[in-house]
Design an enzyme around this catalytic site. Structure first.
Site, PDB file in Angstrom:
ATOM      1  N   GLU A   1     -10.125  10.149  -2.621  1.00 20.83           N
ATOM      2  CA  GLU A   1     -11.086  11.234  -2.791  1.00 20.83           C
ATOM      3  C   GLU A   1     -11.421  11.337  -4.271  1.00 20.83           C
ATOM      4  O   GLU A   1     -10.534  11.338  -5.125  1.00 20.83           O
ATOM      5  CB  GLU A   1     -10.514  12.564  -2.296  1.00 20.83           C
ATOM      6  CG  GLU A   1     -11.439  13.760  -2.529  1.00 20.83           C
ATOM      7  CD  GLU A   1     -10.831  15.071  -2.029  1.00 20.83           C
ATOM      8  OE1 GLU A   1     -10.088  15.030  -1.012  1.00 20.83           O
ATOM      9  OE2 GLU A   1     -11.084  16.123  -2.654  1.00 20.83           O
TER      10      GLU A   1
ATOM     11  N   GLU B   1     -16.251  20.516  -8.997  1.00 22.72           N
ATOM     12  CA  GLU B   1     -15.460  21.409  -8.153  1.00 22.72           C
ATOM     13  C   GLU B   1     -14.920  22.566  -8.987  1.00 22.72           C
ATOM     14  O   GLU B   1     -14.525  22.396 -10.139  1.00 22.72           O
ATOM     15  CB  GLU B   1     -14.303  20.658  -7.492  1.00 22.72           C
ATOM     16  CG  GLU B   1     -13.559  21.485  -6.458  1.00 22.72           C
ATOM     17  CD  GLU B   1     -12.477  20.706  -5.741  1.00 22.72           C
ATOM     18  OE1 GLU B   1     -12.149  21.047  -4.592  1.00 22.72           O
ATOM     19  OE2 GLU B   1     -11.951  19.747  -6.350  1.00 22.72           O
TER      20      GLU B   1
END
Length: 417
Positions: A130, A135
């Site tokens: 990932e 974020e």
């Protein structure tokens, strides 16, 4: 021909041989057609109801205007059921390696209860890896870029295994949320190779690299990455990252935003829990939207130029390994005079040396500059086998004509009469 010990290349710099061209472009009216609208329960346990494309359209959660794509969350209704209506987009295509460039003018602002992300992930998480490019949560104003993998991978000095991953959090306040929006957005770029994953952020109000949105961007010219995750002994990148989809989502609360709710004084003052606030205050989320000019995925088109090797230097003449370097300088500084038996010197008009580089194995021609044995410029381009054979024949003839002159020169340069 013979040399006595070793050939030393100097002034080495990192050389990127990738030449990128557009593989997929997500933009305008075609943008949403290249994504799936996910409708499953949020894997991070958010208070969110991800809706399908038809529902999102009926709720007026997305639109395309003047080439810009905008989508957001429901900010007009009290939430119920699974949570506040939102959109999660997952690309229909998967990628292994390449350059991903996102040009955005707005992302969800730094709002209590929100957890927006732009990221990539592979199959059977975390085994396919990932890559979190953008974020953050709640009122945060700094982006957190994180790699998540299965066991046996350490990057940026941290173990990347599982949900904690190995994060890098730059100190700039204009790379996420409200700070990014106040700067007019910018460009995020992620380069993924077998050896390294780099992420750059360029705020629009500071200027963008001239080629960052063009047909053939060159990350090697962009300067240091904002976050760099180098593989090697700590992590085999190709083993831990593969077949990644691109994802945009805006969730609420959940494992992260909800988990740290009480640690954010601004948020904790609004409600006793994250879910309570998100459920009952739709007006708070009017600014929780994305506006994207384009998203481009580039691939290495395999047409990299010959390595920009310019110079090697003989510390002690020897047999041969030539390393490509990136430098416009024609020669290197002269080394300490060499004391080597003259029998080992047999050329003046150049030799062909085999060399390996990130671009493959081939051949280069080394030629002493005006019989100055402190500098050996590389002549011409990287050569294949066929070109090498032709060049070798040409050089044999030239060498015969100059061998006597060279023999006399070497005696003089080494103090012999």
């Amino acid at each position: 021909m013979l040399f006595s010990r070793f050939l030393l290349a100097t002034g080495m710099t990192k050389l990127s041989l990738a030449v990128y061209s557009v593989k997929d472009e997500y933009s305008g009216e075609n943008f949403f057609n290249m994504f799936n609208f996910d409708t499953f329960d949020d894997p991070t346990h958010g208070y969110v109801n991800f809706v399908d494309q038809a529902t999102a359209q009926s709720l007026d959660l997305f639109n395309v205007s003047n080439g810009q794509v905008t989508w957001g969350v429901d900010h007009g209704s009290i939430a119920s059921g699974r949570g506040r209506n939102s959109i999660r987009l997952t690309s229909k295509a998967q990628y292994t390696h390449g350059l991903v460039v996102l040009d955005l003018t707005h992302m969800p602002s730094s709002i209590c209860g929100t957890w927006p992300a732009f990221w990539m992930t592979g199959p059977n998480w975390p085994n396919g890896g990932e890559i979190d490019i953008i974020e953050g949560v709640n009122t945060g104003n700094q982006n957190q870029m994180t790699m998540h993998t299965s066991g046996g991978c350490s990057l940026a000095g941290n173990n990347c295994q599982g949900s904690l991953g190995c994060p890098v959090k730059p100190t700039q306040s204009n790379n996420y949320g409200t700070g990014l929006n106040n700067a007019g957005g910018g460009v995020y770029a992620m380069e993924w190779t077998s050896s390294i994953i780099n992420i750059w952020y360029f705020p629009r109000d500071h200027g963008l690299p001239s080629d960052s949105l063009g047909p053939n961007p060159d990350p090697s010219q962009w300067g240091p990455a904002t976050a760099s995750f180098a593989g090697g002994a700590g992590c085999d990148i190709d083993q831990h990252f593969r077949d990644n989809s691109i994802i945009f989502d805006t969730t609420f609360c959940g494992d992260w935003a909800g988990g740290v709710w009480g640690q954010d004084g601004t948020c904790a003052a609004l409600a006793g829990s994250c879910q309570d606030h998100v459920q009952n205050h739709p007006e708070a989320f009017a600014d929780a939207y994305w506006t994207v000019n384009s998203l481009k995925v580039y691939e290495d088109n395999g047409n990299a130029p010959a390595p920009a090797a310019k110079v090697v230097r003989l510390e002690i003449p020897s047999a041969v390994h030539v390393v490509a370097q990136e430098s416009p300088t024609p020669t290197t500084p002269a080394p300490t005079p060499i004391q080597t038996p003259h029998e080992t010197h047999t050329h003046t008009h150049g030799e062909i040396f085999e060399t390996t580089s990130p671009g493959g194995t081939g051949y280069v021609e080394i030629e002493p500059r005006h019989h100055d044995f402190s500098s050996y410029p590389i002549k011409g381009a990287f050569m294949t086998d066929a070109k090498k054979e032709n060049k070798t024949e040409e050089m044999k003839k030239a060498r015969k004509a100059s061998s006597r002159h060279l023999h006399r020169h070497l005696h003089r340069s080494h103090g012999r009469s």
